[in-house]
Design an enzyme around this catalytic site. Structure first.
Site, PDB file in Angstrom:
ATOM      1  N   SER A 148       0.830  -1.210   0.000  1.00 42.33           N
ATOM      2  CA  SER A 148       0.000   0.000   0.000  1.00 42.33           C
ATOM      3  C   SER A 148       0.862   1.258   0.000  1.00 42.33           C
ATOM      4  O   SER A 148       1.641   1.474  -0.913  1.00 42.33           O
ATOM      5  CB  SER A 148      -0.966  -0.040   1.196  1.00 42.33           C
ATOM      6  N   ASP A 278      -9.640  -5.982  -4.308  1.00 41.95           N
ATOM      7  CA  ASP A 278      -9.149  -4.817  -3.565  1.00 41.95           C
ATOM      8  C   ASP A 278     -10.123  -3.646  -3.740  1.00 41.95           C
ATOM      9  O   ASP A 278     -10.397  -3.221  -4.864  1.00 41.95           O
ATOM     10  CB  ASP A 278      -7.759  -4.430  -4.072  1.00 41.95           C
ATOM     11  N   HIS A 306      -7.537  -5.818  -0.176  1.00 44.79           N
ATOM     12  CA  HIS A 306      -6.345  -4.974  -0.042  1.00 44.79           C
ATOM     13  C   HIS A 306      -5.366  -5.525   0.991  1.00 44.79           C
ATOM     14  O   HIS A 306      -4.156  -5.365   0.842  1.00 44.79           O
ATOM     15  CB  HIS A 306      -6.783  -3.557   0.361  1.00 44.79           C
TER      16      HIS A 306
END
Length: 339
Positions: A148, A278, A306
């Site tokens: 991320s 995601d 995610h």
């Protein structure tokens, strides 16, 4: 009954009752303390040792296992508002002899937090470079993994310091101009149109908001007790102002598409791992990296959101090790035990 035997039973019963009562009290009254103990226990179980690196008045906190060897060292960067212990679920499935480092990102966890620091992606890259040099990790090219926000930092770092990097793994990275908009991006756009600066889905302040965030980040629907949700909120609540500051930096004009702007400069072998479901960073971003970076290898995970690291830790560990083995010219079947 003999009094000595009775006393012995009472002492034994009390010895067993105390930890049970302590656990129950922690669960209902101090769940945040229980969560901290949980991470301490797993670090100890997995052989991860917490260390500190000082860089001219700035201190990094990181955990480490193993020593440099024939395989490249692996440095892992967590995402926004997380900490180094995020990686423990993956560490569990990585070889014990691998030299592995998990660092708290600038201002996160045990790493120094200042009101004057630059928490943009570029600012975090500069800090990470300080860390790498302070522990001399760049003495030999290492494998960099980022998830991320950490994926955006890792990608930009690899672009800026190519000689440091043996290989690069980006997991659902931020910082790309994705062809499709995720649910999270749409929520942010709605908040922006309404002129609201509060209510950012990744900065929960109540148990319900925490549950909503977990559902946003994960495809698997976890049923988490209210007490644990409260504990997770209690741990994060004192840091929410800081998280808000960092968030505004990384979604600002200079950082929002930072990885996209630097991806053409990535020369290291690149692996991309992305959950197909995601809802935070749309999976269409994987195609952007494939087009920009020659030889980019993509792994799209079914029924995964995610939080790839939490949802598919065994698979993540295997993919990383297989990729490293291929880059070293080693038969990847040597890591079959991780499957």
């Amino acid at each position: 009954m003999d009094m000595d035997l009775l006393n012995l039973l009472l002492v034994a019963g009390g010895t067993l009752a105390l930890p049970i009562l302590a656990f129950a009290a922690s669960f209902f009254f101090w769940p945040s303390a229980l969560i901290k103990v949980y991470y301490w226990y797993w670090r100890r179980t997995l052989g991860m040792q917490v260390r500190y690196a000082d860089c001219g008045g700035y201190r990094f906190c990181y955990s480490v296992r193993g020593k440099p060897g024939t395989r490249p060292s692996v440095l892992m960067l967590h995402g926004f508002s997380a900490h180094k212990d995020l990686w423990l679920s993956v560490v569990k499935f990585l070889p014990k002899h691998l030299h592995l480092l998990c660092v708290d990102m600038p201002g996160h966890g045990g790493t120094t937090r200042t009101c004057t620091d630059d928490y943009s992606i570029q600012g975090q890259v500069r800090r990470l470079h300080q860390f790498v040099e302070s522990i001399r990790l760049n003495k030999k090219p290492f494998h960099l993994v980022g998830s991320s926000m950490g994926g955006s930092v890792a990608g930009v770092y690899a672009a800026c310091y190519p000689t440091h990097i043996f290989g690069l793994t980006l997991i659902c990275p931020a910082g790309l101009r994705c062809p499709a908009e995720s649910r999270f991006v749409k929520q942010l756009q709605a908040l922006q149109r309404a002129g609201v600066s509060q209510g950012i889905p990744l900065i929960p302040s109540t148990p319900q908001e925490m549950d909503d965030m977990l559902q946003l980040c994960s495809y698997v629907r976890f049923k988490i007790p209210q007490q644990i949700l409260q504990g997770l909120v209690d741990v994060r609540l004192p840091h929410n102002d800081f998280y808000r500051e960092v968030f505004m930096k990384i979604v600002g004009e200079d950082s929002r598409h930072c990885l996209h702007d630097h991806m053409h400069q990535i020369t290291a072998p690149l692996q991309v791992i992305w959950g197909k479901q995601d809802q935070v960073m749309d999976v269409s971003g994987a195609a952007v990296l494939v087009e920009a970076v020659p030889g980019c290898q993509v792994e799209l995970l079914e029924n995964c959101g995610h939080s790839v690291v939490m949802e598919r830790p065994r698979k993540t560990a295997k993919l990383i090790m297989d990729f490293i083995c291929v880059q070293q010219g080693i038969d990847s079947t040597s890591s079959k035990k991780l499957s």
